[in-house]
Design a protein around this motif. Structure first.
Motif, PDB file in Angstrom:
ATOM      1  N   PHE A 195      62.871  60.415  -7.483  1.00  0.00           N
ATOM      2  CA  PHE A 195      61.700  60.402  -6.608  1.00  0.00           C
ATOM      3  C   PHE A 195      60.411  60.624  -7.396  1.00  0.00           C
ATOM      4  N   VAL A 196      60.469  61.498  -8.424  1.00  0.00           N
ATOM      5  CA  VAL A 196      59.281  61.717  -9.256  1.00  0.00           C
ATOM      6  C   VAL A 196      58.888  60.425  -9.956  1.00  0.00           C
ATOM      7  N   PHE A 197      59.895  59.699 -10.461  1.00  0.00           N
ATOM      8  CA  PHE A 197      59.612  58.392 -11.059  1.00  0.00           C
ATOM      9  C   PHE A 197      59.058  57.436 -10.010  1.00  0.00           C
ATOM     10  N   LEU A 198      59.671  57.409  -8.839  1.00  0.00           N
ATOM     11  CA  LEU A 198      59.254  56.535  -7.750  1.00  0.00           C
ATOM     12  C   LEU A 198      57.785  56.753  -7.404  1.00  0.00           C
ATOM     13  N   ALA A 199      57.356  58.029  -7.351  1.00  0.00           N
ATOM     14  CA  ALA A 199      55.998  58.344  -6.924  1.00  0.00           C
ATOM     15  C   ALA A 199      54.965  58.159  -8.025  1.00  0.00           C
ATOM     16  N   ASN A 200      55.339  58.417  -9.255  1.00  0.00           N
ATOM     17  CA  ASN A 200      54.377  58.410 -10.360  1.00  0.00           C
ATOM     18  C   ASN A 200      54.340  57.112 -11.148  1.00  0.00           C
ATOM     19  N   ALA A 201      55.446  56.361 -11.152  1.00  0.00           N
ATOM     20  CA  ALA A 201      55.537  55.165 -11.992  1.00  0.00           C
ATOM     21  C   ALA A 201      54.456  54.127 -11.723  1.00  0.00           C
ATOM     22  N   PRO A 202      54.039  53.902 -10.453  1.00  0.00           N
ATOM     23  CA  PRO A 202      52.976  52.897 -10.268  1.00  0.00           C
ATOM     24  C   PRO A 202      51.714  53.218 -11.063  1.00  0.00           C
ATOM     25  N   PHE A 203      51.333  54.507 -11.126  1.00  0.00           N
ATOM     26  CA  PHE A 203      50.126  54.898 -11.841  1.00  0.00           C
ATOM     27  C   PHE A 203      50.336  54.851 -13.360  1.00  0.00           C
ATOM     28  N   VAL A 204      51.535  55.249 -13.815  1.00  0.00           N
ATOM     29  CA  VAL A 204      51.811  55.281 -15.250  1.00  0.00           C
ATOM     30  C   VAL A 204      52.015  53.866 -15.792  1.00  0.00           C
ATOM     31  N   MET A 205      52.867  53.095 -15.130  1.00  0.00           N
ATOM     32  CA  MET A 205      53.202  51.773 -15.647  1.00  0.00           C
ATOM     33  C   MET A 205      52.027  50.810 -15.569  1.00  0.00           C
ATOM     34  N   MET A 206      51.233  50.906 -14.512  1.00  0.00           N
ATOM     35  CA  MET A 206      50.087  50.006 -14.382  1.00  0.00           C
ATOM     36  C   MET A 206      48.821  50.591 -14.994  1.00  0.00           C
ATOM     37  N   GLY A 207      48.827  51.913 -15.229  1.00  0.00           N
ATOM     38  CA  GLY A 207      47.672  52.557 -15.830  1.00  0.00           C
ATOM     39  C   GLY A 207      47.813  52.686 -17.335  1.00  0.00           C
ATOM     40  N   GLN A 208      48.713  53.558 -17.774  1.00  0.00           N
ATOM     41  CA  GLN A 208      48.880  53.797 -19.211  1.00  0.00           C
ATOM     42  C   GLN A 208      49.379  52.566 -19.944  1.00  0.00           C
ATOM     43  N   TYR A 209      50.381  51.878 -19.358  1.00  0.00           N
ATOM     44  CA  TYR A 209      50.997  50.757 -20.066  1.00  0.00           C
ATOM     45  C   TYR A 209      50.398  49.404 -19.698  1.00  0.00           C
ATOM     46  N   GLY A 210      49.520  49.355 -18.708  1.00  0.00           N
ATOM     47  CA  GLY A 210      48.812  48.128 -18.371  1.00  0.00           C
ATOM     48  C   GLY A 210      49.657  47.034 -17.759  1.00  0.00           C
ATOM     49  N   LEU A 211      50.773  47.389 -17.105  1.00  0.00           N
ATOM     50  CA  LEU A 211      51.610  46.373 -16.487  1.00  0.00           C
ATOM     51  C   LEU A 211      50.983  45.869 -15.183  1.00  0.00           C
ATOM     52  N   SER A 212      51.293  44.643 -14.828  1.00  0.00           N
ATOM     53  CA  SER A 212      50.877  44.087 -13.545  1.00  0.00           C
ATOM     54  C   SER A 212      51.783  44.660 -12.454  1.00  0.00           C
ATOM     55  N   PRO A 213      51.414  44.470 -11.160  1.00  0.00           N
ATOM     56  CA  PRO A 213      52.329  44.922 -10.096  1.00  0.00           C
ATOM     57  C   PRO A 213      53.734  44.344 -10.230  1.00  0.00           C
ATOM     58  N   ILE A 214      53.824  43.064 -10.628  1.00  0.00           N
ATOM     59  CA  ILE A 214      55.149  42.464 -10.807  1.00  0.00           C
ATOM     60  C   ILE A 214      55.866  43.089 -12.005  1.00  0.00           C
TER      61      ILE A 214
END
Length: 402
Positions: A229-248
């Motif tokens: 759940f922690v990954f579920l809640a935080n990953a959108p901000f980390v993956m699209m923020g820190q790592y610059g991934l697109s929503p897809i």
């Protein structure tokens, strides 16, 4: 209409009703950063809309289950679905994050009916192999939804915006409820309702709370789920923020972690048959804790390569694929006819603890992988601590059916 046709029809309708809650979670995840920007809300406020859903989604399962035993399946089921539909429309039209949070509370409560009552209908309609087969199809939703829903949701968001997610899930709920009203009859007779005792349900709950093994397995699996759940809640901000991934791109990383859990779970039965289910519990917990502490340590010293982080997360969540099904079977094995109440209580505690953890983790969101992996590692250590304290030398208490 043949028996097989009836079976497939019920699988389709009850599966759709079961899907509305998970879809309202998983399709929604890629939209979190966009909602914050659109509604001028901080990440922790946006995350509260997810926490709010989890709270009522968890507690509602304890409400709708007993109500459907007392008053029949159809009335509480379609009341819950109607509440879900109305709340989804409210979410789609929300102009402030506070309004969104309020409607997410109602949406989670309505979605809980779609989780609990279809399972009860399956028990009413089928037994033995047929019951297991149909329940397996319904439970498959929880495996498929995290794999496909975020990716599908991200496509909708990029094409039509985040509000369309709520119109889409409302549409699924309308379609499923129309089919159910037309084709699935009331399955709990008036005589069965008269035999149900509210006092018996309360006594069964009391037995469950005092069973050391049940509570140990429930709490250990709850903290383990919180790690996801922690990954579920935080990953959108980390993956699209820190790592610059697109929503897809984010959706693919999320789906890979869900896939790791799903595929590992497929081997649980084989390993359990060979070594015994109890032999899988502690190794799975140790593996989960080791992987998550390692990924946090690497992030903390500045080594936060995306591919290494993902690899370690995949290994950790693979361990959950062995742990969670095993813990559920072992927790419920002593309860016979009380298994329905035990399963509802277990699911409620897991989701309620998860909601609290998501709410707390939201206070530390900073778009960095260190905060996310630190929260996951804390959950993994808590899982190990609970297991060491409660699962050594504990026995089962048989609980008579009420």
């Amino acid at each position: 209409m043949t028996t097989q046709t009836h079976f497939l029809r019920n699988a389709l309708i009850l599966g759709l009703l079961t899907a509305i809650g998970p879809f309202a979670i998983d399709m929604y995840l890629p939209s979190l950063p966009f909602i914050g920007s659109n509604l001028n809300a901080d990440p922790d406020k946006v995350l509260m809309s997810l926490t709010a859903f989890f709270i009522t989604f968890a507690l509602g399962q304890l409400v709708f289950g007993p109500i459907s035993d007392l008053f029949g399946r159809r009335l509480p089921l379609y009341f819950g679905v109607a509440l879900f539909i109305g709340a989804s429309v409210g979410c789609a039209l929300a102009e402030t994050v506070e309004t969104l949070i309020a409607f997410r509370l109602l949406q989670g409560l309505g979605g809980a009916a779609g989780i609990v009552i279809p399972r009860a209908i399956v028990r009413d309609l089928h037994s033995g192999v047929e019951e297991a087969k149909l329940l397996g199809l319904l439970m498959l939703v929880f495996s498929v939804s995290p794999l496909l829903a975020p990716l599908f949701g991200s496509v909708i968001i990029e094409a039509l915006g985040w509000r369309m997610i709520f119109w889409f899930v409302a549409g699924i709920a309308v379609f499923a409820s129309i089919l159910g009203l037309l084709l699935v009859p009331e399955t709990r007779s008036a005589a069965q309702r008269a035999e149900t005792s509210l006092g018996g349900m309360i006594r069964t709950c009391g037995h469950l709370f005092t069973d050391r093994t049940f509570m140990g397995l429930t709490l250990a699996s709850s903290f383990a789920i919180c790690g996801f759940f922690v990954f579920l809640a935080n990953a959108p901000f980390v993956m699209m923020g820190q790592y610059g991934l697109s929503p897809i791109g984010f959706s693919i990383t999320f789906s890979l972690n869900a896939a790791a859990f799903f595929f590992a779970a497929q081997f649980c039965g084989r390993l359990g048959a060979r070594f015994g289910l109890r032999a899988l519990v502690m190794p799975s917990i140790f593996g989960f804790a080791a992987m998550m502490v390692l990924v946090f340590a690497l992030n903390a010293i500045g080594f936060n390569n995306l591919y290494l982080t993902m690899a370690l997360l995949l290994l950790g969540y693979s361990c959950l694929g062995f742990l969670l099904p095993t813990a559920s079977v072992l927790a419920l094995e002593a309860y016979g006819e009380a298994a329905g109440m035990a399963a509802s209580l277990m699911a409620t505690l897991q989701l309620a603890i998860g909601a609290v953890v998501i709410g707390v983790s939201g206070k530390f969101i900073n778009g960095a992988g260190t905060a996310m992996t630190g929260g996951i590692a804390l959950c993994a250590v808590a899982t190990l601590a609970v297991a060491l304290l409660t699962l050594r030398g504990s026995g089962k208490q048989a609980v008579p059916a009420e």
